[in-house]
Write a protein that holds these residues in place. Structure first.
Motif, PDB file in Angstrom:
ATOM      1  N   ASP A 182       0.836  -1.204   0.000  1.00 44.33           N
ATOM      2  CA  ASP A 182       0.000   0.000   0.000  1.00 44.33           C
ATOM      3  C   ASP A 182       0.871   1.254   0.000  1.00 44.33           C
ATOM      4  OD1 ASP A 182      -2.644  -1.155   0.102  1.00 44.33           O
ATOM      5  OD2 ASP A 182      -2.168  -1.788   2.129  1.00 44.33           O
ATOM      6  N   LYS A 183       1.934   1.244   0.797  1.00 50.90           N
ATOM      7  CA  LYS A 183       2.828   2.400   0.858  1.00 50.90           C
ATOM      8  C   LYS A 183       3.518   2.624  -0.488  1.00 50.90           C
ATOM      9  CE  LYS A 183       3.738   1.470   5.742  1.00 50.90           C
ATOM     10  NZ  LYS A 183       4.713   0.915   6.703  1.00 50.90           N
ATOM     11  N   ILE A 184       3.982   1.524  -1.085  1.00 47.12           N
ATOM     12  CA  ILE A 184       4.672   1.623  -2.374  1.00 47.12           C
ATOM     13  C   ILE A 184       3.738   2.162  -3.453  1.00 47.12           C
ATOM     14  CG2 ILE A 184       5.709   0.249  -4.240  1.00 47.12           C
ATOM     15  CD1 ILE A 184       6.853  -1.554  -1.962  1.00 47.12           C
ATOM     16  N   LEU A 185       2.501   1.662  -3.477  1.00 53.32           N
ATOM     17  CA  LEU A 185       1.533   2.142  -4.473  1.00 53.32           C
ATOM     18  C   LEU A 185       1.278   3.633  -4.312  1.00 53.32           C
ATOM     19  CD1 LEU A 185      -1.090  -0.764  -4.498  1.00 53.32           C
ATOM     20  CD2 LEU A 185       0.446  -0.121  -6.362  1.00 53.32           C
ATOM     21  N   ALA A 186       1.168   4.084  -3.058  1.00 55.21           N
ATOM     22  CA  ALA A 186       0.921   5.511  -2.814  1.00 55.21           C
ATOM     23  C   ALA A 186       2.112   6.356  -3.238  1.00 55.21           C
ATOM     24  CB  ALA A 186       0.599   5.738  -1.339  1.00 55.21           C
ATOM     25  N   LEU A 187       3.312   5.938  -2.867  1.00 46.74           N
ATOM     26  CA  LEU A 187       4.511   6.703  -3.204  1.00 46.74           C
ATOM     27  C   LEU A 187       4.767   6.697  -4.698  1.00 46.74           C
ATOM     28  CD1 LEU A 187       6.683   5.475  -0.232  1.00 46.74           C
ATOM     29  CD2 LEU A 187       5.896   7.817  -0.562  1.00 46.74           C
ATOM     30  N   ASP A 188       4.643   5.528  -5.327  1.00 46.06           N
ATOM     31  CA  ASP A 188       4.825   5.460  -6.776  1.00 46.06           C
ATOM     32  C   ASP A 188       3.730   6.220  -7.508  1.00 46.06           C
ATOM     33  OD1 ASP A 188       7.162   4.020  -6.686  1.00 46.06           O
ATOM     34  OD2 ASP A 188       6.241   2.069  -7.056  1.00 46.06           O
ATOM     35  N   GLY A 189       2.573   6.382  -6.866  1.00 45.86           N
ATOM     36  CA  GLY A 189       1.466   7.108  -7.476  1.00 45.86           C
ATOM     37  C   GLY A 189       1.582   8.614  -7.348  1.00 45.86           C
ATOM     38  N   GLY A 190       2.614   9.084  -6.644  1.00 44.19           N
ATOM     39  CA  GLY A 190       2.835  10.522  -6.565  1.00 44.19           C
ATOM     40  C   GLY A 190       2.707  11.132  -5.190  1.00 44.19           C
ATOM     41  N   ALA A 191       2.455  10.314  -4.145  1.00 46.85           N
ATOM     42  CA  ALA A 191       2.411  10.858  -2.788  1.00 46.85           C
ATOM     43  C   ALA A 191       3.809  11.312  -2.381  1.00 46.85           C
ATOM     44  CB  ALA A 191       1.890   9.813  -1.807  1.00 46.85           C
ATOM     45  N   ASP A 192       3.864  12.367  -1.585  1.00 45.51           N
ATOM     46  CA  ASP A 192       5.151  12.872  -1.108  1.00 45.51           C
ATOM     47  C   ASP A 192       5.630  12.114   0.118  1.00 45.51           C
ATOM     48  OD1 ASP A 192       5.819  15.823  -2.482  1.00 45.51           O
ATOM     49  OD2 ASP A 192       3.733  15.194  -2.586  1.00 45.51           O
ATOM     50  N   ASP A 193       4.699  11.552   0.880  1.00 41.90           N
ATOM     51  CA  ASP A 193       5.068  10.832   2.095  1.00 41.90           C
ATOM     52  C   ASP A 193       3.829  10.092   2.570  1.00 41.90           C
ATOM     53  OD1 ASP A 193       6.586   9.911   4.221  1.00 41.90           O
ATOM     54  OD2 ASP A 193       7.320  11.895   4.779  1.00 41.90           O
ATOM     55  N   TYR A 194       3.984   9.270   3.597  1.00 44.06           N
ATOM     56  CA  TYR A 194       2.847   8.586   4.194  1.00 44.06           C
ATOM     57  C   TYR A 194       3.024   8.554   5.706  1.00 44.06           C
ATOM     58  CZ  TYR A 194       5.992   4.617   4.707  1.00 44.06           C
ATOM     59  OH  TYR A 194       7.058   3.824   5.049  1.00 44.06           O
ATOM     60  N   VAL A 195       1.921   8.549   6.414  1.00 41.52           N
ATOM     61  CA  VAL A 195       1.918   8.422   7.870  1.00 41.52           C
ATOM     62  C   VAL A 195       0.853   7.389   8.216  1.00 41.52           C
ATOM     63  CG1 VAL A 195       1.517   9.583  10.073  1.00 41.52           C
ATOM     64  CG2 VAL A 195       2.651  10.803   8.210  1.00 41.52           C
ATOM     65  N   THR A 196       1.231   6.401   9.021  1.00 42.77           N
ATOM     66  CA  THR A 196       0.306   5.327   9.385  1.00 42.77           C
ATOM     67  C   THR A 196      -0.488   5.707  10.626  1.00 42.77           C
ATOM     68  OG1 THR A 196       1.870   3.702   8.476  1.00 42.77           O
ATOM     69  CG2 THR A 196       0.139   2.861   9.904  1.00 42.77           C
ATOM     70  N   LYS A 197      -1.808   5.520  10.568  1.00 42.56           N
ATOM     71  CA  LYS A 197      -2.669   5.752  11.731  1.00 42.56           C
ATOM     72  C   LYS A 197      -2.543   4.591  12.717  1.00 42.56           C
ATOM     73  CE  LYS A 197      -6.291   8.071   8.988  1.00 42.56           C
ATOM     74  NZ  LYS A 197      -7.704   7.975   8.585  1.00 42.56           N
ATOM     75  N   PRO A 198      -2.594   4.854  14.019  1.00 45.62           N
ATOM     76  CA  PRO A 198      -2.576   6.160  14.683  1.00 45.62           C
ATOM     77  C   PRO A 198      -1.189   6.788  14.550  1.00 45.62           C
ATOM     78  CG  PRO A 198      -2.410   4.433  16.324  1.00 45.62           C
ATOM     79  CD  PRO A 198      -2.621   3.746  14.996  1.00 45.62           C
ATOM     80  N   PHE A 199      -1.135   8.103  14.451  1.00 44.11           N
ATOM     81  CA  PHE A 199       0.131   8.768  14.163  1.00 44.11           C
ATOM     82  C   PHE A 199       0.471   9.776  15.248  1.00 44.11           C
ATOM     83  CE2 PHE A 199      -3.358  10.763  11.845  1.00 44.11           C
ATOM     84  CZ  PHE A 199      -3.335  12.041  12.368  1.00 44.11           C
ATOM     85  N   SER A 200       1.742  10.148  15.267  1.00 42.81           N
ATOM     86  CA  SER A 200       2.227  11.178  16.168  1.00 42.81           C
ATOM     87  C   SER A 200       2.049  12.537  15.489  1.00 42.81           C
ATOM     88  CB  SER A 200       3.703  10.934  16.497  1.00 42.81           C
ATOM     89  OG  SER A 200       4.343  12.117  16.893  1.00 42.81           O
TER      90      SER A 200
END
Length: 230
Positions: A90-108
């Motif tokens: 899921d992270k790879i798909l988001a990043l390869d799709g153009g996301a700048d970063d990801y944060v997993t819930k629950p997050f700081s």
């Protein structure tokens, strides 16, 4: 709106998450707009022109990945993905799709604020500067020179090209596939073992003394991030 207030759009259907984000972001000089669906988020991105977007992947009408794809058809606004999905794919798909970063819930919240500042700095043309820096590391792209604490470090052409990709995206996760494609070409995107060997050698060369901090961190199963230490 005050000049020093940054506009952020939250696209998330969870009211508790939106409430937490609104309180936290407004306390840190952000103007917050909210959308509860993918379609509403796309419309607000076009009408409100936010400086950064926080995008949930699990939306009620369309997937966050689809929203991201549609955004990238017309804008390069920084997008940080918020997700409860913790799989590497899921992270790879988001990043390869153009996301700048990801944060997993629950997050700081403090970590999210740091990621947002990095993404905003990057969107303001960090990659266009001649000298790119991160803590003790300075890279002169045109001159193909690398300094650590002012001392020249000799890299192979491949090591330099890997570092160039990472430092152009300083502070952001760069997937294995993205690095392999840029350095070795599209026919090598599955050869992650090559990349591990070269990154290991690159790390050793950049840590010229014990007190020099690591600047390249591994995002397990996903890729690498060059830390923004400035």
């Amino acid at each position: 709106m005050k000049d020093n207030v940054r506009r952020v759009l939250i696209i998330d259907d969870e009211i508790s998450i939106r409430k937490l984000l609104r309180v936290s972001l407004e306390a840190n000089s952000y103007h917050v707009d909210e959308a509860v669906s993918g379609q509403e988020g796309l419309q607000m991105a076009a009408s409100q022109r936010p400086e950064i977007i926080l995008l949930d992947l699990g939306l009620p009408d369309k997937s966050g990945l689809e929203v991201l794809r549609e955004l990238r058809e017309w804008t390069q606004v920084p997008v940080i993905v918020l997700t409860v999905l913790d799989s590497d794919n899921d992270k790879i798909l988001a990043l390869d799709g153009g996301a700048d970063d990801y944060v997993t819930k629950p997050f700081s919240v403090p970590e999210l604020l740091v990621r947002m500042r990095v993404a905003l700095r990057h969107s303001q043309g960090v990659a266009e500067k001649k000298d790119l820096k991160s803590g003790p590391l300075t890279v002169d792209l045109p001159g193909h020179t690398v300094l650590v604490d002012g001392e020249m470090v000799k890299l192979t052409a491949t090591e330099f090209n890997i570092l160039k990709v990472l430092i152009k995206h300083k502070g952001k996760v760069v997937t294995h596939r993205m690095i392999l494609n840029e350095v070795w070409g599209p026919n090598s995107v599955e050869h992650t073992h090559y990349l591990r060997v070269y990154v290991g050698a690159l790390r050793k060369k950049l840590k010229t003394r014990e007190d020099i901090p690591e600047v390249i961190v591994t995002e397990a199963g996903v890729g690498y991030r060059l830390l923004d230490l400035d």
